[in-house]
Design a protein around this motif. Structure first.
Motif, PDB file in Angstrom:
ATOM      1  N   HIS A 222       0.814  -1.222   0.000  1.00  0.00           N
ATOM      2  CA  HIS A 222       0.000   0.000   0.000  1.00  0.00           C
ATOM      3  C   HIS A 222       0.847   1.272   0.000  1.00  0.00           C
ATOM      4  CE1 HIS A 222       0.326   1.608   4.171  1.00  0.00           C
ATOM      5  NE2 HIS A 222       0.596   0.346   4.481  1.00  0.00           N
ATOM      6  N   THR A 223       2.164   1.127   0.155  1.00  0.00           N
ATOM      7  CA  THR A 223       3.036   2.304   0.042  1.00  0.00           C
ATOM      8  C   THR A 223       3.510   2.529  -1.385  1.00  0.00           C
ATOM      9  OG1 THR A 223       4.970   0.961   0.573  1.00  0.00           O
ATOM     10  CG2 THR A 223       3.808   1.992   2.412  1.00  0.00           C
ATOM     11  N   ILE A 224       3.243   1.576  -2.283  1.00  0.00           N
ATOM     12  CA  ILE A 224       3.667   1.681  -3.687  1.00  0.00           C
ATOM     13  C   ILE A 224       2.424   1.567  -4.559  1.00  0.00           C
ATOM     14  CG2 ILE A 224       5.137   0.672  -5.484  1.00  0.00           C
ATOM     15  CD1 ILE A 224       6.802  -0.568  -3.227  1.00  0.00           C
ATOM     16  N   LYS A 225       2.348   2.404  -5.590  1.00  0.00           N
ATOM     17  CA  LYS A 225       1.146   2.471  -6.407  1.00  0.00           C
ATOM     18  C   LYS A 225       1.110   1.427  -7.520  1.00  0.00           C
ATOM     19  CE  LYS A 225      -0.593   7.110  -5.736  1.00  0.00           C
ATOM     20  NZ  LYS A 225      -1.239   8.237  -6.399  1.00  0.00           N
ATOM     21  N   THR A 226       2.188   0.701  -7.711  1.00  0.00           N
ATOM     22  CA  THR A 226       2.205  -0.342  -8.737  1.00  0.00           C
ATOM     23  C   THR A 226       2.128  -1.707  -8.059  1.00  0.00           C
ATOM     24  OG1 THR A 226       4.609  -0.342  -8.717  1.00  0.00           O
ATOM     25  CG2 THR A 226       3.512   1.032 -10.373  1.00  0.00           C
ATOM     26  N   PRO A 227       1.487  -2.664  -8.682  1.00  0.00           N
ATOM     27  CA  PRO A 227       1.351  -3.981  -8.047  1.00  0.00           C
ATOM     28  C   PRO A 227       2.675  -4.741  -7.998  1.00  0.00           C
ATOM     29  CG  PRO A 227       0.396  -4.014 -10.240  1.00  0.00           C
ATOM     30  CD  PRO A 227       0.760  -2.592  -9.974  1.00  0.00           C
ATOM     31  N   MET A 228       2.826  -5.570  -6.959  1.00  0.00           N
ATOM     32  CA  MET A 228       4.024  -6.402  -6.814  1.00  0.00           C
ATOM     33  C   MET A 228       3.938  -7.650  -7.715  1.00  0.00           C
ATOM     34  SD  MET A 228       5.921  -4.918  -4.401  1.00  0.00           S
ATOM     35  CE  MET A 228       5.501  -3.419  -5.289  1.00  0.00           C
ATOM     36  N   PHE A 229       2.781  -8.284  -7.728  1.00  0.00           N
ATOM     37  CA  PHE A 229       2.570  -9.490  -8.537  1.00  0.00           C
ATOM     38  C   PHE A 229       1.244  -9.344  -9.277  1.00  0.00           C
ATOM     39  CE2 PHE A 229       5.114 -10.917  -4.937  1.00  0.00           C
ATOM     40  CZ  PHE A 229       6.143 -11.622  -5.564  1.00  0.00           C
TER      41      PHE A 229
END
Length: 713
Positions: free
Chosen positions: A581-588
């Motif tokens: 939730h601290t990054i706007k792009t998905p991890m997977f």
């Protein structure tokens, strides 16, 4: 005498040509000579016939060679009747159907005659033989007279025929006449002619046996029911107590009859409000005891019936996982279904936080054109044949949630925008508390409800989200539901200019939300536009962050139970995404080739999650084993035109439950590869707990995070 003349005639025929006297020959020798004469005559005729027989060939006969003449032609003659029918069909009462007859009677009767033979040894045969023997005793006198008459007639005939021969033989010697006279004087007595019985042969009884159908036996043996020995002694004071208790019951029943008139008005008011008393309220104490015992018996019968599934659930571990190269399977266990929910879809599933075998299922419809009644059922894995609790509603149920501290309270959201609270302790078919248009409600379907901690005054509190763009907090104050709007989902760039210069703002449609496990005020909201909003309870006018998550509606969003920063989302755009939730792009990002209906984290591992798609498949992932594809993709619903709607992990057992659009809930067991735990090393203890799960997921996220984000941390 005529007899002597006849004898002379016989001697003249048989004697030599000379006039010498010849002794008389017995009658047997004469008969033998006659037979020889006849035979010689016949034999001569046969030789003449054989000599006259010649082979006559027609002029157009084929001339065959020796090989052709020796060639054999086999012709099989059968005893089958060519005119016998082969397609006779008769009704079989055993199988209750018309069956063709395989054995047809091939016998053809050309001539039939009923015989009159009687068995010698039978009673009737004995009576007939006795009757004939008595008749034979009376017959000798009559027969002697008949025989003398016959001899006279024969002698007259013989004298008439041999007069010429007698003249020539007159010169015979006198010795012959003396012998003939002696012969005539010693004439034998007349023999009685035996009358033969009509039945000369022994009677043989013949019988034919018809073809009997083979008998089949079917039997079933039930297991012996468990028995329990009970013994008690009846004393005077126990009998006295029983009589006193019975008198008290009679007094109580009289009091109830007195108060019936007073309660009649109240019952009418309650009926108007839609509250109906269940059968449990009207039952007496004795019947409630019987119902409890009957429920226990029903569970015992079901556990005996589904014994193999219960054994699989408790003890079976699929050993073939060792040869599957990290792949896993889902073992089907019980299937939960109810007759009245066949045309309803499973719209919500939730496990009870206290009783680990109990779960609630909400029934409704996702189709806008097919809205009707809804149902709330509570099943237990101890009794898969029938639900423990049944509640019906006028509108379809779209979501539900158990209270963590009060497991008997269930919050429910309806398609018509209302919310309600069911109390399982109360034996009422209607909810204990329910919103209304007067007290306030949503204007669109309620898609999700979540219990929160009690407010400052220790009042029960839960949140709801709806398609009308509002997130509402509901508080139970003095037996009434009081609502307050927490936030409104406004869509940017959708301000419309109405008449007279008014600006109308379009609200977003909320579909799902989830509250943070540790931070009380933080929660996520998924919308129909595909966006995910990070919101706070304390800021009702603005969002903390916005994620451009999906291209279609967000069906589910959920925080990781271990890691405080990670959450997962799924959508109808075929994708499942894992976020920080601290990054706007998905991890997977995982593409499942079909619209994803629901996704859920596992309670035992931070890296395991499961998702279901509308094509009837369940997908189970373990990021620590394989980051790229699912360890198990299995078809759970085989029927066409059926979609899976929801999935949930059991909090304790390695079991998942899956609901579909036909109203069925299927339970499946995870194989060992899908719940793999860290291996034990020699001399070292395996670390367990939330810290290990957080570190395991962090290790995976560090491989994906960009260097800038790592430096920022």
């Amino acid at each position: 005498m005529p007899a002597k003349a006849g004898d002379r005639h016989r001697q003249g025929q048989s004697g030599p040509s000379g006039g010498k006297a010849v002794p008389p020959r017995p009658a047997k020798a004469v008969s033998k000579k006659r037979e020889e004469d006849v035979s010689t005559e016949v034999g001569e005729g046969v030789d003449e016939w054989a000599a006259a027989k010649t082979l006559v060939k027609p002029p157009d006969q084929l001339e065959l060679t020796e090989a052709e003449l020796k060639e054999e032609f086999t012709r099989i003659l059968t005893a089958d009747n060519p005119h016998a029918p082969q397609n006779i069909v008769r009704y079989s009462f055993k199988e209750r159907a018309y069956k063709p007859i395989s054995c047809v009677d091939q016998m053809a009767i050309h001539f039939s005659l009923n015989g009159n033979m009687i068995l010698k040894d039978s009673d009737e045969g004995r009576r007939q033989s006795i009757r004939l023997s008595t008749a034979a005793g009376k017959a000798p006198v009559e027969t002697s007279a008949v025989i003398s008459e016959e001899t006279e007639i024969k002698d007259e005939e013989s004298t008439g025929d041999t007069q010429a021969a007698g003249e020539e033989e007159a010169e015979g010697s006198g010795t012959a006449e003396v012998a003939e006279a002696a012969e005539a004087e010693e004439a034998p007595l007349p023999r009685v002619k035996e009358q033969k019985l009509a039945n000369q042969f022994n009677f043989t009884e013949r019988a034919s046996r018809t073809l009997n159908n083979p008998m089949r036996e079917r039997a079933c043996q039930s297991e012996p029911t468990p028995c329990k020995n009970f013994s008690a002694t009846a004393n005077q004071w126990e009998i006295y107590d029983a009589y006193v208790e019975e008198l008290q019951k009679i007094e109580r029943s009289k009091e109830k009859e007195k108060t019936k008139a007073q309660t009649a008005k109240r019952e009418e008011e309650e009926k108007k409000k839609g509250r109906k008393l269940t059968s449990l309220e009207s039952q007496s104490d004795d019947i409630t005891k019987i119902s409890k015992a009957a429920k226990i018996m029903e569970r015992m019968v079901n556990q005996n019936t589904f014994d193999d599934i219960a054994q699989d659930f408790k003890y079976f571990e699929d050993a073939s996982d060792e040869y599957r190269d990290q792949q896993g399977t889902l073992l089907p266990l019980w299937k939960f279904q109810y007759d009245k929910t066949k045309r309803l879809a499973v719209t919500a599933i939730s496990w009870n936080p206290k009783y680990k075998d109990l779960f609630a299922v909400g029934y409704g419809s996702y189709d806008f054109m097919k809205q009707g009644q809804g149902m709330l059922l509570l099943y237990t894995m101890k009794n898969p044949s029938f639900p423990e609790y049944v509640f019906s509603s006028d509108s379809g149920i779209m979501c539900l949630d158990f209270h963590s501290n009060h497991p008997y309270l269930v919050a429910v959201g309806f398609y018509d925008g209302n919310v309600a609270i069911y109390n399982l302790k109360k034996a009422a078919s209607q909810p204990s508390y329910k919103s209304s248009a007067k007290s306030g409600k949503h204007t669109e379907p309620v898609w999700q409800v979540k219990w929160q901690k009690d407010d400052m005054d220790n009042n029960l509190n839960f949140f709801s989200i709806s398609s009308d763009g509002r997130i509402v907090s509901w508080t139970l104050v003095k037996n009434e539901l009081v609502h307050t709007d927490v936030i409104k989902l406004s869509v940017e760039g959708t301000t419309m200019h109405g008449p007279e210069g008014l600006q109308l703002q379009t609200l977003g449609c909320g579909t799902s939300f989830d509250f943070h496990k540790k931070i009380d005020y933080l929660f996520l909201v998924g919308t129909e536009e595909g966006k995910i909003y990070k919101c706070s309870k304390y800021y009702s006018s603005q969002f903390l962050d916005v994620f451009e998550a999906h291209h279609m509606a967000v069906d589910s969003v959920s925080w990781n139970p271990y890691h405080l920063k990670v959450f997962i989302s799924c959508s109808s755009d075929w994708t499942v995404k894992i976020w920080d939730h601290t990054i706007k792009t998905p991890m997977f990002i995982y593409d499942l080739n079909s619209a994803v209906g629901d996704v859920a984290w596992s309670p035992y591992s931070s890296t395991v999650f499961a998702a279901v798609t509308i094509d009837g498949k369940a997908h189970v992932f373990d990021l620590s084993v394989n980051k790229y594809k699912a360890l198990c993709t299995q078809l759970v619903v085989a029927k066409k035109k059926n979609k899976i709607t929801h999935i949930q992990f059991n909090p304790v057992y390695p079991v998942i439950i899956i609901g579909d659009e036909r109203g069925h809930v299927t339970s499946l067991k995870l194989s060992p590869n899908l719940r793999r735990m860290p291996k034990e090393k020699k001399g070292q203890e395996v670390k367990k707990g939330p810290e290990v799960e957080i570190a395991k997921l962090d290790k995976l996220l560090n491989l994906v995070r960009e260097p800038e984000s790592r430096a920022g941390k």
